[in-house]
Design an enzyme around this catalytic site. Structure first.
Site, PDB file in Angstrom:
ATOM      1  N   CYS A 160       0.815  -1.227   0.000  1.00  7.81           N
ATOM      2  CA  CYS A 160       0.000   0.000   0.000  1.00  7.81           C
ATOM      3  C   CYS A 160       0.844   1.270   0.000  1.00  7.81           C
ATOM      4  CB  CYS A 160      -0.952  -0.005   1.190  1.00  7.81           C
ATOM      5  SG  CYS A 160      -2.103  -1.384   1.110  1.00  7.81           S
ATOM      6  N   HIS A 205      -3.930   7.013   1.372  1.00 10.66           N
ATOM      7  CA  HIS A 205      -4.149   5.710   0.745  1.00 10.66           C
ATOM      8  C   HIS A 205      -5.510   5.190   1.207  1.00 10.66           C
ATOM      9  CE1 HIS A 205      -4.053   1.527  -0.116  1.00 10.66           C
ATOM     10  NE2 HIS A 205      -3.962   1.196   1.159  1.00 10.66           N
ATOM     11  N   ASN A 264      -9.883  -1.065  -1.735  1.00 13.04           N
ATOM     12  CA  ASN A 264      -8.449  -0.798  -1.572  1.00 13.04           C
ATOM     13  C   ASN A 264      -7.732  -1.336  -2.816  1.00 13.04           C
ATOM     14  OD1 ASN A 264      -5.725  -0.880  -0.922  1.00 13.04           O
ATOM     15  ND2 ASN A 264      -6.033  -1.607   1.160  1.00 13.04           N
TER      16      ASN A 264
HETATM   17  C1  LIG Z   1     -10.799  -5.851   8.345  1.00 11.10           C
HETATM   18  C2  LIG Z   1     -11.646  -4.879   9.124  1.00 11.10           C
HETATM   19  C3  LIG Z   1     -12.557  -4.138   8.165  1.00 11.10           C
HETATM   20  C4  LIG Z   1     -12.519  -5.671  10.095  1.00 11.10           C
HETATM   21  O1  LIG Z   1     -13.311  -4.789  10.835  1.00 11.10           O
HETATM   22  P1  LIG Z   1     -13.450  -4.985  12.401  1.00 11.10           P
HETATM   23  O2  LIG Z   1     -14.410  -3.972  12.871  1.00 11.10           O
HETATM   24  O3  LIG Z   1     -12.075  -4.974  12.990  1.00 11.10           O
HETATM   25  O4  LIG Z   1     -14.115  -6.402  12.466  1.00 11.10           O
HETATM   26  P2  LIG Z   1     -13.768  -7.561  13.483  1.00 11.10           P
HETATM   27  O5  LIG Z   1     -12.410  -8.083  13.243  1.00 11.10           O
HETATM   28  O6  LIG Z   1     -14.116  -7.056  14.816  1.00 11.10           O
HETATM   29  O7  LIG Z   1     -14.795  -8.675  13.017  1.00 11.10           O
HETATM   30  C5  LIG Z   1     -16.105  -8.663  13.506  1.00 11.10           C
HETATM   31  C6  LIG Z   1     -16.842  -9.891  13.039  1.00 11.10           C
HETATM   32  O8  LIG Z   1     -17.168  -9.778  11.653  1.00 11.10           O
HETATM   33  C7  LIG Z   1     -16.810 -10.971  10.980  1.00 11.10           C
HETATM   34  N1  LIG Z   1     -16.445 -10.668   9.598  1.00 11.10           N
HETATM   35  C8  LIG Z   1     -15.206 -10.499   9.071  1.00 11.10           C
HETATM   36  N2  LIG Z   1     -15.307 -10.210   7.767  1.00 11.10           N
HETATM   37  C9  LIG Z   1     -16.630 -10.168   7.475  1.00 11.10           C
HETATM   38  C10 LIG Z   1     -17.345  -9.918   6.295  1.00 11.10           C
HETATM   39  N3  LIG Z   1     -16.732  -9.631   5.128  1.00 11.10           N
HETATM   40  N4  LIG Z   1     -18.685  -9.953   6.341  1.00 11.10           N
HETATM   41  C11 LIG Z   1     -19.326 -10.219   7.490  1.00 11.10           C
HETATM   42  N5  LIG Z   1     -18.701 -10.479   8.646  1.00 11.10           N
HETATM   43  C12 LIG Z   1     -17.356 -10.454   8.636  1.00 11.10           C
HETATM   44  C13 LIG Z   1     -15.680 -11.556  11.766  1.00 11.10           C
HETATM   45  O9  LIG Z   1     -15.601 -12.942  11.554  1.00 11.10           O
HETATM   46  C14 LIG Z   1     -16.083 -11.216  13.200  1.00 11.10           C
HETATM   47  O10 LIG Z   1     -17.015 -12.162  13.622  1.00 11.10           O
HETATM   48  P3  LIG Z   1     -17.080 -12.655  15.166  1.00 11.10           P
HETATM   49  O11 LIG Z   1     -17.319 -11.400  15.950  1.00 11.10           O
HETATM   50  O12 LIG Z   1     -18.200 -13.601  15.155  1.00 11.10           O
HETATM   51  O13 LIG Z   1     -15.727 -13.250  15.408  1.00 11.10           O
HETATM   52  C15 LIG Z   1     -10.800  -3.856   9.920  1.00 11.10           C
HETATM   53  O14 LIG Z   1     -10.131  -4.522  10.973  1.00 11.10           O
HETATM   54  C16 LIG Z   1      -9.796  -3.158   9.060  1.00 11.10           C
HETATM   55  O15 LIG Z   1     -10.137  -2.402   8.173  1.00 11.10           O
HETATM   56  N6  LIG Z   1      -8.501  -3.339   9.312  1.00 11.10           N
HETATM   57  C17 LIG Z   1      -7.448  -2.704   8.548  1.00 11.10           C
HETATM   58  C18 LIG Z   1      -7.388  -3.376   7.204  1.00 11.10           C
HETATM   59  C19 LIG Z   1      -6.506  -2.668   6.234  1.00 11.10           C
HETATM   60  O16 LIG Z   1      -6.514  -1.475   6.155  1.00 11.10           O
HETATM   61  N7  LIG Z   1      -5.783  -3.454   5.459  1.00 11.10           N
HETATM   62  C20 LIG Z   1      -5.000  -2.994   4.385  1.00 11.10           C
HETATM   63  C21 LIG Z   1      -3.715  -2.427   4.845  1.00 11.10           C
HETATM   64  S1  LIG Z   1      -3.511  -0.858   4.263  1.00 11.10           S
END
Ligand SMILES: CC(C)(COP(=O)(O)OP(=O)(O)OC[C@H]1O[C@@H](n2cnc3c(N)ncnc32)[C@H](O)[C@@H]1OP(=O)(O)O)[C@@H](O)C(=O)NCCC(=O)NCCS
Length: 332
Positions: free
Chosen positions: A113, A259, A289
């Site tokens: 990224c 980004h 992304n």
């Molecule tokens: C990935 C991301 C969106 C997840 O959001 P979050 O609020 O942290 O979500 P959580 O990890 O708390 O997951 C919550 C629940 O949703 C579920 N879940 C994950 N992906 C899902 C999806 N696509 N659809 C529905 N549910 C989903 C998980 O399994 C979890 O279930 P559980 O509570 O039963 O275990 C977030 O952590 C994020 O954006 N992180 C940074 C990612 C990033 O920027 N990456 C690129 C690098 S630049």
């Protein structure tokens, strides 16, 4: 030493739009979950047989037209991607051939990224030192062929989209153009966001056992919350670093283009810096992304929307796998 500036910009996304509702047909997810957690409504997926250099070519041609240069005027090609067309050679070399030129140096930058800003920093140095006068800098990704489009991979798969952006850089007048670039990395977090295979540690690099594993190492793995926490710290740090280096403050910024990782990350960064909405550009809702392509894609749209004008102070900032993070401050 002279500054460099962006002479022209272009972008390309594949035609096929994949909405959140479309993803519900292949995995357990919902439009509501994806929009709430990421701000993404849709992304674009390429068709069969399309590589990063194919999207990069279209973006590059548009950037060269905007800059008023021919491919034969380019004296360096830098290509940022984590999804190269093939393992070797570089997508930059494939792009060079598609442009119908030969001889000038061409190489890839694999910094995820932050790839576009790492590439921009390199391109800028080549112009600053007088080594080059026209550099083509491309960021392009094909994620759709490399993500796990099942419920198992949903946390990562819903985030990513395909796309490309390109700029042509050339010398600037004193006081304008890229004022400074700032690059960082912290490799001990490599496994927090990575794709393990195929890699040189495994013999053979790719096996049926890997493909049949419950959690195949060929797909990206991410500790989402961990990445999120680091991102919201590193973005403001590296933005302030760029401003400090130039004796400027947040109040001097005309526009921040972060980004596009997650709308919530951008919003938290903006509110931490006390930047109003009209000073931050986001388009993740329509592209997801797109990694190395996300900054030029956003910059292109910001310019089209008249959000970047002559004399403006624009900050580009990124954070991603590695971990790596970076910024560039530009006097437009
Ligand atoms: C990935 C991301 C969106 C997840 O959001 P979050 O609020 O942290 O979500 P959580 O990890 O708390 O997951 C919550 C629940 O949703 C579920 N879940 C994950 N992906 C899902 C999806 N696509 N659809 C529905 N549910 C989903 C998980 O399994 C979890 O279930 P559980 O509570 O039963 O275990 C977030 O952590 C994020 O954006 N992180 C940074 C990612 C990033 O920027 N990456 C690129 C690098 S630049």
């Amino acid at each position: 030493m002279r500054n460099s500036r962006i002479l022209g910009i272009g972008c390309c996304v594949p035609e096929r739009v994949v909405t959140n509702d479309d993803l519900t047909e292949v995995m357990e997810t919902s439009d509501e979950w994806i929009q709430q957690r990421t701000g993404i409504r849709e992304r674009h997926y390429s068709g069969d047989g399309v590589g990063a250099a194919d999207l990069g070519l279209i973006a590059a041609q548009q950037a060269m037209r905007a800059a008023g240069v021919e491919a034969s005027d380019i004296d360096l090609i830098v290509f940022a991607t984590l999804s190269p067309d093939v393992d070797m050679p570089a997508s930059a070399c494939l792009l060079q051939a598609k442009l119908g030129v030969a001889g000038v140096p061409a190489f890839d930058v694999r910094n995820q990224c932050s790839g576009f800003l790492y590439g921009l920093a390199i391109a800028d140095k080549f112009i600053k030192t007088g080594t080059c006068s026209r550099v083509l800098m491309v960021g392009a990704e094909i994620h759709s062929t490399g993500i796990d489009l099942t419920t198992r991979g949903r946390e990562v798969a819903v985030i990513f989209g395909d796309g490309a952006g390109a700029v042509v850089l050339g010398p600037a007048e004193p006081g304008e153009g890229i004022l400074s670039t700032h690059l960082h990395a912290q490799g001990r977090f490599a496994e927090k966001l990575w794709i393990e295979a195929p890699g040189t540690r495994a013999r053979p690099r790719l096996s049926e056992k890997m493909l049949e594993a419950d959690d195949p190492p060929i797909f990206p793995k991410m500790e989402g919350r961990y990445v999120f926490r680091h991102a919201v710290t590193r973005f403001p740090e590296v933005i302030r670093e760029a401003l400090d280096a130039n004796g400027l403050g947040v109040q001097d910024l005309s526009l921040l283009i972060p980004h596009q990782a997650n709308l919530r990350i951008s919003q938290l960064v903006a509110s931490g810096l006390e930047l109003p909405d009209d000073k931050v550009f986001n388009n993740i809702d329509r592209y997801g992304n797109t990694t190395a392509a996300s900054i030029p894609l956003a910059l292109y749209e910001a310019i089209q929307a008249n959000r970047v004008k002559s004399g403006d102070l624009v900050c580009l900032a990124a954070f991603g796998a590695g971990f790596t993070w970076a910024s560039a401050l530009i006097r437009w």
